[in-house]
Design a protein around this motif. Structure first.
Motif, PDB file in Angstrom:
ATOM      1  N   HIS A   8     -12.317  18.700  17.478  1.00 50.88           N
ATOM      2  CA  HIS A   8     -13.043  18.886  16.218  1.00 50.88           C
ATOM      3  C   HIS A   8     -12.093  19.560  15.226  1.00 50.88           C
ATOM      4  O   HIS A   8     -11.353  20.483  15.607  1.00 50.88           O
ATOM      5  N   PRO A   9     -12.079  19.145  13.958  1.00 49.17           N
ATOM      6  CA  PRO A   9     -11.206  19.792  12.973  1.00 49.17           C
ATOM      7  C   PRO A   9     -11.421  21.302  12.877  1.00 49.17           C
ATOM      8  O   PRO A   9     -10.491  22.041  12.522  1.00 49.17           O
ATOM      9  N   ASP A  10     -12.612  21.778  13.189  1.00 52.17           N
ATOM     10  CA  ASP A  10     -12.887  23.211  13.105  1.00 52.17           C
ATOM     11  C   ASP A  10     -12.213  24.025  14.209  1.00 52.17           C
ATOM     12  O   ASP A  10     -12.258  25.259  14.175  1.00 52.17           O
ATOM     13  N   ASP A  12      -9.230  24.562  14.566  1.00 56.67           N
ATOM     14  CA  ASP A  12      -8.125  25.277  13.924  1.00 56.67           C
ATOM     15  C   ASP A  12      -8.675  26.024  12.717  1.00 56.67           C
ATOM     16  O   ASP A  12      -8.851  25.451  11.644  1.00 56.67           O
ATOM     17  N   ALA A  13      -8.986  27.313  12.893  1.00 54.74           N
ATOM     18  CA  ALA A  13      -9.552  28.111  11.803  1.00 54.74           C
ATOM     19  C   ALA A  13      -8.432  28.554  10.862  1.00 54.74           C
ATOM     20  O   ALA A  13      -7.608  29.397  11.220  1.00 54.74           O
ATOM     21  N   GLU A  14      -8.401  27.982   9.678  1.00 57.36           N
ATOM     22  CA  GLU A  14      -7.306  28.269   8.745  1.00 57.36           C
ATOM     23  C   GLU A  14      -7.319  29.704   8.237  1.00 57.36           C
ATOM     24  O   GLU A  14      -6.327  30.172   7.674  1.00 57.36           O
ATOM     25  N   SER A  15      -8.428  30.414   8.454  1.00 56.81           N
ATOM     26  CA  SER A  15      -8.495  31.802   7.986  1.00 56.81           C
ATOM     27  C   SER A  15      -7.646  32.738   8.839  1.00 56.81           C
ATOM     28  O   SER A  15      -7.421  33.894   8.464  1.00 56.81           O
ATOM     29  N   VAL A  16      -7.161  32.258  10.000  1.00 54.74           N
ATOM     30  CA  VAL A  16      -6.301  33.082  10.859  1.00 54.74           C
ATOM     31  C   VAL A  16      -4.850  32.764  10.520  1.00 54.74           C
ATOM     32  O   VAL A  16      -4.392  31.634  10.728  1.00 54.74           O
ATOM     33  N   PRO A  17      -4.086  33.728   9.980  1.00 50.69           N
ATOM     34  CA  PRO A  17      -2.724  33.444   9.525  1.00 50.69           C
ATOM     35  C   PRO A  17      -1.752  33.253  10.684  1.00 50.69           C
ATOM     36  O   PRO A  17      -1.998  33.677  11.812  1.00 50.69           O
ATOM     37  N   VAL A  64     -22.886  37.020  15.211  1.00 52.16           N
ATOM     38  CA  VAL A  64     -21.744  36.127  14.971  1.00 52.16           C
ATOM     39  C   VAL A  64     -22.091  35.078  13.926  1.00 52.16           C
ATOM     40  O   VAL A  64     -21.328  34.845  12.975  1.00 52.16           O
ATOM     41  N   LEU A  65     -23.239  34.471  14.076  1.00 49.12           N
ATOM     42  CA  LEU A  65     -23.595  33.358  13.194  1.00 49.12           C
ATOM     43  C   LEU A  65     -23.896  33.815  11.775  1.00 49.12           C
ATOM     44  O   LEU A  65     -23.855  33.004  10.834  1.00 49.12           O
ATOM     45  N   THR A  66     -24.190  35.095  11.580  1.00 48.17           N
ATOM     46  CA  THR A  66     -24.455  35.630  10.247  1.00 48.17           C
ATOM     47  C   THR A  66     -23.312  36.505   9.723  1.00 48.17           C
ATOM     48  O   THR A  66     -23.466  37.190   8.712  1.00 48.17           O
ATOM     49  N   PRO A  83     -17.369  33.211   8.479  1.00 46.05           N
ATOM     50  CA  PRO A  83     -18.037  31.922   8.739  1.00 46.05           C
ATOM     51  C   PRO A  83     -17.113  30.884   9.379  1.00 46.05           C
ATOM     52  O   PRO A  83     -17.556  30.080  10.188  1.00 46.05           O
ATOM     53  N   ALA A  84     -15.828  30.908   9.027  1.00 44.69           N
ATOM     54  CA  ALA A  84     -14.884  29.953   9.618  1.00 44.69           C
ATOM     55  C   ALA A  84     -14.718  30.189  11.114  1.00 44.69           C
ATOM     56  O   ALA A  84     -14.628  29.236  11.902  1.00 44.69           O
ATOM     57  N   ILE A  85     -14.679  31.465  11.522  1.00 46.38           N
ATOM     58  CA  ILE A  85     -14.573  31.768  12.956  1.00 46.38           C
ATOM     59  C   ILE A  85     -15.857  31.382  13.679  1.00 46.38           C
ATOM     60  O   ILE A  85     -15.834  30.846  14.797  1.00 46.38           O
ATOM     61  N   ALA A  86     -17.007  31.620  13.045  1.00 43.63           N
ATOM     62  CA  ALA A  86     -18.279  31.208  13.656  1.00 43.63           C
ATOM     63  C   ALA A  86     -18.322  29.695  13.831  1.00 43.63           C
ATOM     64  O   ALA A  86     -18.730  29.179  14.887  1.00 43.63           O
ATOM     65  N   ALA A  87     -17.876  28.947  12.821  1.00 48.78           N
ATOM     66  CA  ALA A  87     -17.854  27.488  12.922  1.00 48.78           C
ATOM     67  C   ALA A  87     -16.889  27.038  14.005  1.00 48.78           C
ATOM     68  O   ALA A  87     -17.191  26.115  14.785  1.00 48.78           O
TER      69      ALA A  87
END
Length: 309
Positions: A8-10, A12-17, A64-66, A83-87
């Motif tokens: 799934h494209p999610d 890879d969470a882009e919010s993690v540098p 987590v979800l909120t 939210p990106a990590i939750a997804a």
């Protein structure tokens, strides 16, 4: 049919540098590597909340979800709970659940994420938010896909969250082969634990693996296996403390895949850990497990692909 591969494209969470200790880019790099050699992927749905409750405290799931996880728990996990990590973690759980269904149908399947074995019922830890294997095992049991599960965990770190979640569930046999001197310091007992000394290399590791696998299958008699193929036992891993080579990891994955295939047990491969700074090297090592399961389940007379060097 070729080995089913879930992505799934999610993942890879882009919010993690890239500067983070967890090399998040390994997921997209692995997917790109496999695409380049012609692989296609099944895309999972995000795990619904009710599935997450099968292995986790509902109040923790809601937090987590909120994006309302407290600061202490977030530090224990190692990520800001965005939210990106939750997804990402819901996609990872959904991917392992889909891979379990596909493995039952086709003999084996892989999710190009997962292995979040430090997450316990109470909450996450060690870069693990939800325990995807624990959720997927409970979903598979609930849906009648299997009657007895074995978790074969060869990540360098003890599978403490998985062990604690299933401590009172005799439908799931947990087995962890890890570095005894490594984190976590408190290791709740799995049904089978082998703790290897710091610095163990290919020969010692593979000798121990033979006995590990024999014991699992004689005691557990599973009809579904989840294989956590963490590549952090590698000699170059920053968090590993073991000394396996690339060839040692390949042989480990081959032994596990063939042991399951010989017994006709559907097998779900998940990635687990890998923390070398070179994310491309980590992704390449994760491909060894994909190759091993593909080769072990290839129809007789068909040559499975091999990993490029």
């Amino acid at each position: 049919m070729a080995l089913p591969i879930v992505h799934h494209p999610d993942y890879d969470a882009e919010s993690v540098p890239d500067s983070h200790r967890f090399p998040m880019r390994k997921y997209s790099l692995l997917a790109d590597r496999l695409r380049a050699r012609g692989e296609t992927f099944a895309v999972p749905a995000h795990a619904p909340e009710r599935w997450l409750h099968l292995a986790h405290d509902p109040s923790y799931v809601t937090a987590v979800l909120t994006s309302s996880v407290d600061a202490k728990t977030a530090r224990k996990i190692g990520f800001d709970m965005t939210p990106a990590i939750a997804a990402r973690t819901r996609a990872s759980v959904g991917g392992t659940c889909l891979a379990a269904r596909l493995a039952v149908q086709h003999g084996a399947a892989v999710s190009l994420a997962g292995g979040s074995h430090h997450a316990s019922y109470e909450g996450g830890a060690g870069f693990c938010v939800f325990n995807d294997v624990a959720v997927a095992a409970r979903v598979a049991l609930e849906e009648g896909l299997c009657r007895k599960v074995a978790v074969i965990d060869c990540d360098v770190h003890h599978g403490d969250g998985t062990a604690s979640i299933f401590a009172e569930d005799d439908r799931v046999f947990t087995a962890s082969m890890h570095c005894e001197d490594n984190w976590p310091r408190i290791k709740p007992p799995s049904d089978l634990d082998i703790g290897l000394p710091r610095g163990a290399g290919d020969s010692d590791y593979l000798d121990a693996l033979d006995g590990f696998l024999t014991t699992i299958f004689s005691r557990a008699k599973p009809d579904l296996v989840f294989y956590n193929a963490g590549v952090d036992p590698h000699q170059n891993d920053r968090l590993g403390l073991l000394s396996l080579s690339d060839d040692g990891l390949r042989e480990r994955d081959r032994k596990v895949a063939e042991a399951c295939a010989r017994r006709g047990i559907p097998t779900v491969g998940v990635l687990g850990g890998g923390y070398e700074k070179d994310a491309a090297a980590v992704a390449r090592r994760h491909s060894f497990m994909v190759d091993a399961l593909a080769a072990a389940t290839a129809p007789e007379g068909r040559s499975a692909f091999s990993s490029p060097q």
